[in-house]
Design a protein around this motif. Sequence first.
Motif, mmCIF file in Angstrom:
data_model
loop_
_atom_site.group_PDB
_atom_site.id
_atom_site.type_symbol
_atom_site.label_atom_id
_atom_site.label_comp_id
_atom_site.label_asym_id
_atom_site.label_seq_id
_atom_site.Cartn_x
_atom_site.Cartn_y
_atom_site.Cartn_z
ATOM 1 N N GLY A 105 -39.429 14.766 66.839
ATOM 2 C CA GLY A 105 -38.891 15.478 65.656
ATOM 3 C C GLY A 105 -37.785 15.796 65.029
ATOM 4 N N ARG A 106 -36.503 15.914 65.120
ATOM 5 C CA ARG A 106 -35.596 16.772 64.869
ATOM 6 C C ARG A 106 -35.166 15.468 64.125
ATOM 7 N NH1 ARG A 106 -30.266 20.425 67.767
ATOM 8 N NH2 ARG A 106 -29.354 20.363 65.734
ATOM 9 N N ARG A 107 -34.741 14.392 64.800
ATOM 10 C CA ARG A 107 -33.898 13.374 64.323
ATOM 11 C C ARG A 107 -35.152 12.262 63.432
ATOM 12 N NH1 ARG A 107 -32.348 8.752 68.249
ATOM 13 N NH2 ARG A 107 -33.863 9.102 69.381
ATOM 14 N N TRP A 108 -36.391 12.808 63.154
ATOM 15 C CA TRP A 108 -37.148 12.302 62.185
ATOM 16 C C TRP A 108 -37.250 13.389 61.220
ATOM 17 C CZ3 TRP A 108 -41.457 14.125 59.456
ATOM 18 C CH2 TRP A 108 -42.311 13.377 59.036
ATOM 19 N N GLN A 109 -36.701 14.108 61.034
ATOM 20 C CA GLN A 109 -37.255 15.561 59.673
ATOM 21 C C GLN A 109 -36.180 14.662 59.346
ATOM 22 O OE1 GLN A 109 -37.363 18.924 61.184
ATOM 23 N NE2 GLN A 109 -38.908 19.658 59.900
ATOM 24 N N LEU A 110 -34.777 15.201 60.020
ATOM 25 C CA LEU A 110 -33.486 14.443 59.535
ATOM 26 C C LEU A 110 -33.302 13.219 58.890
ATOM 27 C CD1 LEU A 110 -30.159 15.559 59.542
ATOM 28 C CD2 LEU A 110 -29.799 14.211 61.637
ATOM 29 N N LEU A 111 -33.759 12.342 59.316
ATOM 30 C CA LEU A 111 -34.220 11.058 58.365
ATOM 31 C C LEU A 111 -34.978 11.201 56.844
ATOM 32 C CD1 LEU A 111 -34.161 7.944 58.443
ATOM 33 C CD2 LEU A 111 -35.567 7.390 59.564
ATOM 34 N N HIS A 112 -35.837 12.249 57.579
ATOM 35 C CA HIS A 112 -36.602 12.264 55.888
ATOM 36 C C HIS A 112 -36.147 13.122 54.762
ATOM 37 C CE1 HIS A 112 -40.333 9.613 57.142
ATOM 38 N NE2 HIS A 112 -39.847 9.331 58.236
ATOM 39 N N ARG A 113 -35.460 13.591 55.494
ATOM 40 C CA ARG A 113 -34.746 14.508 54.603
ATOM 41 C C ARG A 113 -33.675 13.770 53.781
ATOM 42 N NH1 ARG A 113 -32.848 19.380 58.458
ATOM 43 N NH2 ARG A 113 -34.404 20.477 58.671
ATOM 44 N N ALA A 114 -33.422 12.773 53.787
ATOM 45 C CA ALA A 114 -32.898 11.250 52.949
ATOM 46 C C ALA A 114 -33.661 11.212 51.659
ATOM 47 C CB ALA A 114 -32.657 10.610 53.549
ATOM 48 N N VAL A 115 -34.527 11.855 51.470
ATOM 49 C CA VAL A 115 -35.840 11.898 50.360
ATOM 50 C C VAL A 115 -35.876 12.491 48.997
ATOM 51 C CG1 VAL A 115 -37.261 13.848 50.847
ATOM 52 C CG2 VAL A 115 -37.877 11.590 49.629
ATOM 53 N N TYR A 116 -34.243 13.682 49.753
ATOM 54 C CA TYR A 116 -33.776 13.919 48.877
ATOM 55 C C TYR A 116 -32.540 13.524 47.882
ATOM 56 C CZ TYR A 116 -35.760 17.670 50.527
ATOM 57 O OH TYR A 116 -37.115 18.490 51.640
ATOM 58 N N GLY A 117 -31.621 12.064 48.019
ATOM 59 C CA GLY A 117 -31.205 11.872 48.474
ATOM 60 C C GLY A 117 -31.114 10.757 47.553
ATOM 61 N N ILE A 118 -32.962 9.678 47.405
ATOM 62 C CA ILE A 118 -33.232 8.811 47.069
ATOM 63 C C ILE A 118 -34.054 8.851 45.929
ATOM 64 C CG2 ILE A 118 -35.379 7.566 47.443
ATOM 65 C CD1 ILE A 118 -34.976 7.224 50.720
ATOM 66 N N ALA A 119 -33.952 10.123 45.798
ATOM 67 C CA ALA A 119 -34.937 10.650 44.333
ATOM 68 C C ALA A 119 -33.855 10.736 44.123
ATOM 69 C CB ALA A 119 -35.388 12.068 44.648
ATOM 70 N N ILE A 120 -32.529 11.716 44.076
ATOM 71 C CA ILE A 120 -31.165 11.491 42.866
ATOM 72 C C ILE A 120 -30.779 9.950 42.370
ATOM 73 C CG2 ILE A 120 -29.066 12.009 42.962
ATOM 74 C CD1 ILE A 120 -29.340 14.133 45.035
#
Length: 302
Positions: free
Chosen positions: A159-174
């Motif tokens: 869960g922790r590593r998965w959540q860290l990966l999916h926080r990349a959505v903010y950078g992707i949106a930028i």
Amino acid sequence: MTARALSAPAPLLSAPWRDRQGDFSPFKLAVLAGLCLPALWLAWLAATHSLGPRPYTEAIHQTGLWAIRILLLSLLVTPLRQMLRQPRVMLVRRMVGVAAMAYALAHLFLYVTDMGFNLGKVVSEIALRFYLTIGFIALAGLVALGVTSTDGWVKRMGGRRWQLLHRAVYGIAILALVHFVLQTKLDVTEAMLTAGLFLWLMGYRLLAPQGAAPSLWRQALLVPLAAAGTALLEAGWYGIGTGAPFWPVLMANLDVEFGLRPALWVGIVSAGMLAVGAFGRWRQARQPKRRARAGARRPEVA
């Protein structure tokens, strides 16, 4: 997309209109239908030759635009769940995120089609044109998040590593927003509106306590901040891109003679979200009273 929303087991190939228990969900079906509507409308326009003199260019633009819009909708799911106190809103977050990926892939496919499937030229254009490069990076990131959005990947990664990966959505949106602004060239009104809404989404997250909605006064503070941030972005962009003087462009956001500028629209939307937050708190405050009235009406059992 957080691990909390994926904690319960779900069938591997569950139909998208079913909830995590496998039951039919009218809410999920309605969201799925809404996500499909832009694609169906675009297909209708193509079938009726209504995409203008350059149909591929228009279709490429529309699919890219909807990819960004739906990506922002995926970022809105958590604020809506927190403000409305409705956990079931989280049921559609994965679906919305995957839909953003699908529209982005359609965007790329149409571009490749417009290039006559000349992959060498496509790769060359992506490598040489900066706005295409960052757009492709954003697409690759969306695909990575879409592929790893399943429960199986949560278990594999933890869960922790998965959540860290999916926080990349903010950078992707930028990256996607920068791609949008650069390819629109002169008239960046719609791109700035989208960027301003993203500012609100990020501001909300900065002001929100862990797992809950921010207080109403913080949400009220976010209304002028998001609007002002949008105005500054627009003035800065025109200043850098065209050499237009910063201050007149900034003040033009207060001139409504020719319609509302992006900053004012962002302020209106932010005020609307403040109203949503107020409604959610009012609704939560009424729940104990409803329970009390229901208990008073329940007959006593001898």
